[in-house]
Write a protein that holds these residues in place. Structure first.
Motif, mmCIF file in Angstrom:
data_model
loop_
_atom_site.group_PDB
_atom_site.id
_atom_site.type_symbol
_atom_site.label_atom_id
_atom_site.label_comp_id
_atom_site.label_asym_id
_atom_site.label_seq_id
_atom_site.Cartn_x
_atom_site.Cartn_y
_atom_site.Cartn_z
ATOM 1 N N GLY A 237 70.586 46.807 -19.363
ATOM 2 C CA GLY A 237 70.780 47.120 -17.956
ATOM 3 C C GLY A 237 70.767 48.607 -17.670
ATOM 4 N N ARG A 238 70.781 48.933 -16.366
ATOM 5 C CA ARG A 238 70.708 50.326 -15.949
ATOM 6 C C ARG A 238 72.009 50.732 -15.254
ATOM 7 N NH1 ARG A 238 65.803 52.407 -16.650
ATOM 8 N NH2 ARG A 238 66.108 54.006 -15.045
ATOM 9 N N GLY A 239 71.932 51.407 -14.110
ATOM 10 C CA GLY A 239 73.112 51.922 -13.433
ATOM 11 C C GLY A 239 73.963 50.841 -12.795
ATOM 12 N N ASP B 47 74.225 41.942 -17.796
ATOM 13 C CA ASP B 47 73.955 43.140 -18.586
ATOM 14 C C ASP B 47 75.242 43.676 -19.211
ATOM 15 O OD1 ASP B 47 71.202 43.165 -17.972
ATOM 16 O OD2 ASP B 47 71.587 44.197 -16.082
ATOM 17 N N GLU C 141 74.751 49.837 -9.767
ATOM 18 C CA GLU C 141 74.252 48.967 -8.704
ATOM 19 C C GLU C 141 73.001 48.195 -9.103
ATOM 20 O OE1 GLU C 141 75.082 50.755 -4.522
ATOM 21 O OE2 GLU C 141 74.631 52.450 -5.858
ATOM 22 N N GLU C 142 72.406 48.586 -10.208
ATOM 23 C CA GLU C 142 71.213 47.884 -10.686
ATOM 24 C C GLU C 142 71.537 46.854 -11.760
ATOM 25 O OE1 GLU C 142 67.761 50.996 -11.027
ATOM 26 O OE2 GLU C 142 69.670 52.000 -11.481
ATOM 27 N N ALA C 143 72.579 47.104 -12.529
ATOM 28 C CA ALA C 143 72.906 46.224 -13.643
ATOM 29 C C ALA C 143 73.547 44.930 -13.148
ATOM 30 C CB ALA C 143 73.852 46.927 -14.601
ATOM 31 N N ALA C 144 73.105 43.828 -13.704
ATOM 32 C CA ALA C 144 73.685 42.522 -13.386
ATOM 33 C C ALA C 144 74.928 42.302 -14.236
ATOM 34 C CB ALA C 144 72.660 41.423 -13.668
ATOM 35 N N GLN D 230 74.286 54.724 -19.891
ATOM 36 C CA GLN D 230 74.813 53.847 -18.846
ATOM 37 C C GLN D 230 76.279 53.513 -19.128
ATOM 38 O OE1 GLN D 230 72.633 53.430 -16.372
ATOM 39 N NE2 GLN D 230 71.076 54.407 -17.635
#
Length: 261
Positions: free
Chosen positions: A100-102, A110, A104-107, A155
């Motif tokens: 996953g990423r940041g 993640d 608000e982007e990570a589920a 992250q």
């Protein structure tokens, strides 16, 4: 059962270890160092092709192809190693990574996947090994954490998982200490591993790599061998007084990534 040589009281010769993620990078370096010292090593990874040659040549190495997140697979491999070697003297949890990423982007998946890969597998490795180490009169557990566990950088899910490993080592050292089992964390800095992120940056963007190298007072990233040597020390009887701690091997690195905050 594998026939062992007489153990070296203070060193590693004849001692018996399990290493997860032993087929590449730091894990492979740890495996090679332990084998070179005369230890018996059970190494598991999703792919173990790089280890098979040595296993065939020396008979010191047991390999297992598995995903440490699969229910029961890691525990089964620890039992197999204990039976093959006639016991265990230590384990090293080298598998790690992030998904996953940041924020608000990570589920949520993640975060849970990153946690399981780093912390979950380390807990299950320690739990599976504890009876074997207790039967041997004590032993050593080493978790591979990271400087990201206390030096913020993206992250967050990765850093949070590595911070948990540092706390886990301190807590389990108190819980398992009465049985003679030592538990420690090792926190590598950014390692220059062939084919991995920093090596690719060095080849593809020399200017960016040079700028990142300035995060290290000596101008050089950490070598996997430097970290493996500290792991080997913690596994040996030379470290009988070391438990519940986190040892950075980061060359006094500042930010853990070029994108540090």
């Amino acid at each position: 059962m594998i026939v062992k040589s007489q153990p070296d009281k203070a060193g590693l010769r004849g001692k018996r270890f399990v290493v997860t993620g032993g087929s590449r990078g730091l894990g492979q370096e740890v495996v090679q160092l332990l084998l070179g010292e005369g230890a018996f090593v059970a190494a598991c990874a999703r792919r173990t092709d790089s280890l098979r040659g040595h296993a065939a040549e020396t008979g010191q190495l047991l390999t297992g192809s598995l995903d440490v997140r699969e229910a029961g697979r890691l525990e089964g491999f620890v039992e197999q190693a204990g039976e093959a070697f006639g016991g265990l003297d230590g384990v090293v949890a080298c598998v790690g990574g992030a998904q996953g990423r940041g924020l608000e982007e990570a589920a949520p998946e993640d975060w849970s996947a990153t946690w399981e890969l780093n912390v979950g597998h380390s807990v299950r490795l320690a739990a599976a090994a504890a009876p074997h180490l207790r039967a041997a009169g004590g032993g050593s557990v080493v978790f591979i954490a990271s400087v990201s566990g206390w030096k913020p950088g993206p992250q967050a899910q990765y850093g949070a998982a590595k911070a948990a490993l540092i706390h886990l080592a301190a807590s389990l050292a108190r819980e398992l200490g009465p049985d003679g089992i030592r538990v420690n964390a090792v926190s590598p800095g950014s390692m220059l591993i062939p084919g991995k992120r920093w090596d690719r940056m060095r080849r593809e963007d020399p200017a960016a790599f040079a700028a990142f190298a300035e995060e290290f007072p000596g101008g050089a990233l950490v070598a996997p061998r430097e970290v493996a040597q500290v792991v080997a020390f913690l596994l040996s009887a030379h470290a009988t007084g070391v438990s519940g701690t986190n040892i950075p091997v980061d060359r006094a690195q500042n930010a853990p990534t070029p994108d540090g905050y």
